[in-house]
Enzyme design. Structure first.
Site, mmCIF file in Angstrom:
data_model
loop_
_atom_site.group_PDB
_atom_site.id
_atom_site.type_symbol
_atom_site.label_atom_id
_atom_site.label_comp_id
_atom_site.label_asym_id
_atom_site.label_seq_id
_atom_site.Cartn_x
_atom_site.Cartn_y
_atom_site.Cartn_z
ATOM 1 N N LYS A 39 0.831 -1.219 0.000
ATOM 2 C CA LYS A 39 0.000 0.000 0.000
ATOM 3 C C LYS A 39 0.861 1.263 0.000
ATOM 4 O O LYS A 39 0.628 2.176 -0.771
ATOM 5 C CB LYS A 39 -0.921 0.041 1.237
ATOM 6 N N ARG A 68 -9.013 1.369 9.638
ATOM 7 C CA ARG A 68 -8.479 0.056 10.034
ATOM 8 C C ARG A 68 -9.557 -0.834 10.642
ATOM 9 O O ARG A 68 -9.308 -1.986 10.931
ATOM 10 C CB ARG A 68 -7.441 0.334 11.089
ATOM 11 N N ARG A 126 11.843 -6.952 4.778
ATOM 12 C CA ARG A 126 11.702 -5.534 4.392
ATOM 13 C C ARG A 126 12.655 -4.655 5.208
ATOM 14 O O ARG A 126 12.795 -4.828 6.409
ATOM 15 C CB ARG A 126 10.262 -5.093 4.655
ATOM 16 N N ARG A 147 11.907 -2.441 10.677
ATOM 17 C CA ARG A 147 10.904 -1.915 11.594
ATOM 18 C C ARG A 147 10.683 -2.900 12.738
ATOM 19 O O ARG A 147 10.673 -4.100 12.515
ATOM 20 C CB ARG A 147 9.575 -1.696 10.842
ATOM 21 N N ARG A 201 -0.256 -8.791 13.381
ATOM 22 C CA ARG A 201 -0.843 -7.731 12.548
ATOM 23 C C ARG A 201 -1.774 -8.335 11.493
ATOM 24 O O ARG A 201 -2.822 -7.763 11.192
ATOM 25 C CB ARG A 201 0.279 -6.917 11.877
#
Ligand code: AMP
Length: 217
Positions: free
Chosen positions: A13, A88, A127, A160, A171
């Site tokens: 996204k 969300r 990532r 992260r 998540r």
């Protein structure tokens, strides 16, 4: 153009929102980026949000709702926006609906990026993010004394804290339970565009732009 970019964490996204923001000349509003910036600058908001964001849970709706309201009513959003990471859950979608009634509810577009959970776990575990400009790369692309290809910062890529596998899985669970129902909320309220998020960045962008221009023609 008023766009919500929607999908599971790690589906791309943020990457697509940045590209679309530049191409369509409308601001990219990422609630995750706003929260991470607040955490980095140790503001009151950041202090409240840090442990929640690190654990992969959702920050309370009223806090995030206030951030979004402030941003959407600012002049930078007068020609539209790309919302990334909000709403969300269905309650946040209702909050957004009342905010948009004050601005204009007209012409909302929801772009949904799809990918399987296991692909997402793999992607997010590897990532790495540039602490200076936010660019995203895969860990395999980063070498010693690495220079960011976008902002030229040295050794600026980090993982992260919420990209650890156990947090990623939490998540994803929250996404399926709380966020996925938001898609049904918009089925009759927004124009829906669905795209396969596992294709290359360029292919996903092209498909989104093709579908957007088809909608406008
Ligand atoms: P993201 O960058 O969108 O993956 O968001 C990172 C983290 O920020 C999430 O796991 C949440 O802790 C928090 N966050 C971002 N957007 C929201 C939101 N709309 N509501 C609640 N928490 C959020």
């Amino acid at each position: 153009m008023k766009i919500i970019i929607f999908g599971a964490p790690g589906v791309g996204k943020g990457t697509q929102a940045k590209i679309l923001s530049a191409k369509l000349n409308i601001p990219h509003i990422s609630t995750g980026d706003i929260l991470r910036e607040a955490i980095k600058s140790q503001t009151e908001l950041g202090k409240k949000a840090k442990t929640i964001v690190d654990s992969g849970e959702l920050v309370p709706d009223d806090i995030v709702g206030e951030i979004v309201k402030e941003t959407l009513t600012s002049t930078k959003c007068k020609n539209g926006f790309i919302l990334d990471g909000f709403p969300r859950n269905v309650y946040q979608a209702e909050l957004l609906e009342s905010m948009l009634k004050e601005i204009s509810n007209f012409g909302l577009i929801l772009i949904k990026l799809n990918a399987d959970d296991e692909i997402i776990v793999k992607r997010l575990s590897s990532r790495r993010v540039c602490s200076n400009c936010g660019n995203i790369l895969n860990e395999a692309e980063i070498t010693n004394d690495f220079i960011c290809p976008v902002c030229h910062a040295k050794n600026s890529y980090y993982k992260r804290s919420d990209d650890e596998e156990s947090v990623i899985r939490k998540r994803l669970m929250i996404y399926h339970e709380a966020t996925a129902p938001v898609f049904n909320f918009y089925k009759n309220k927004a124009a829906i565009i669905e795209v396969n998020g596992t294709h290359s960045i360029e292919e996903v962008t092209k498909e989104i732009l093709d579908k957007l221009s088809f909608r406008q023609s």
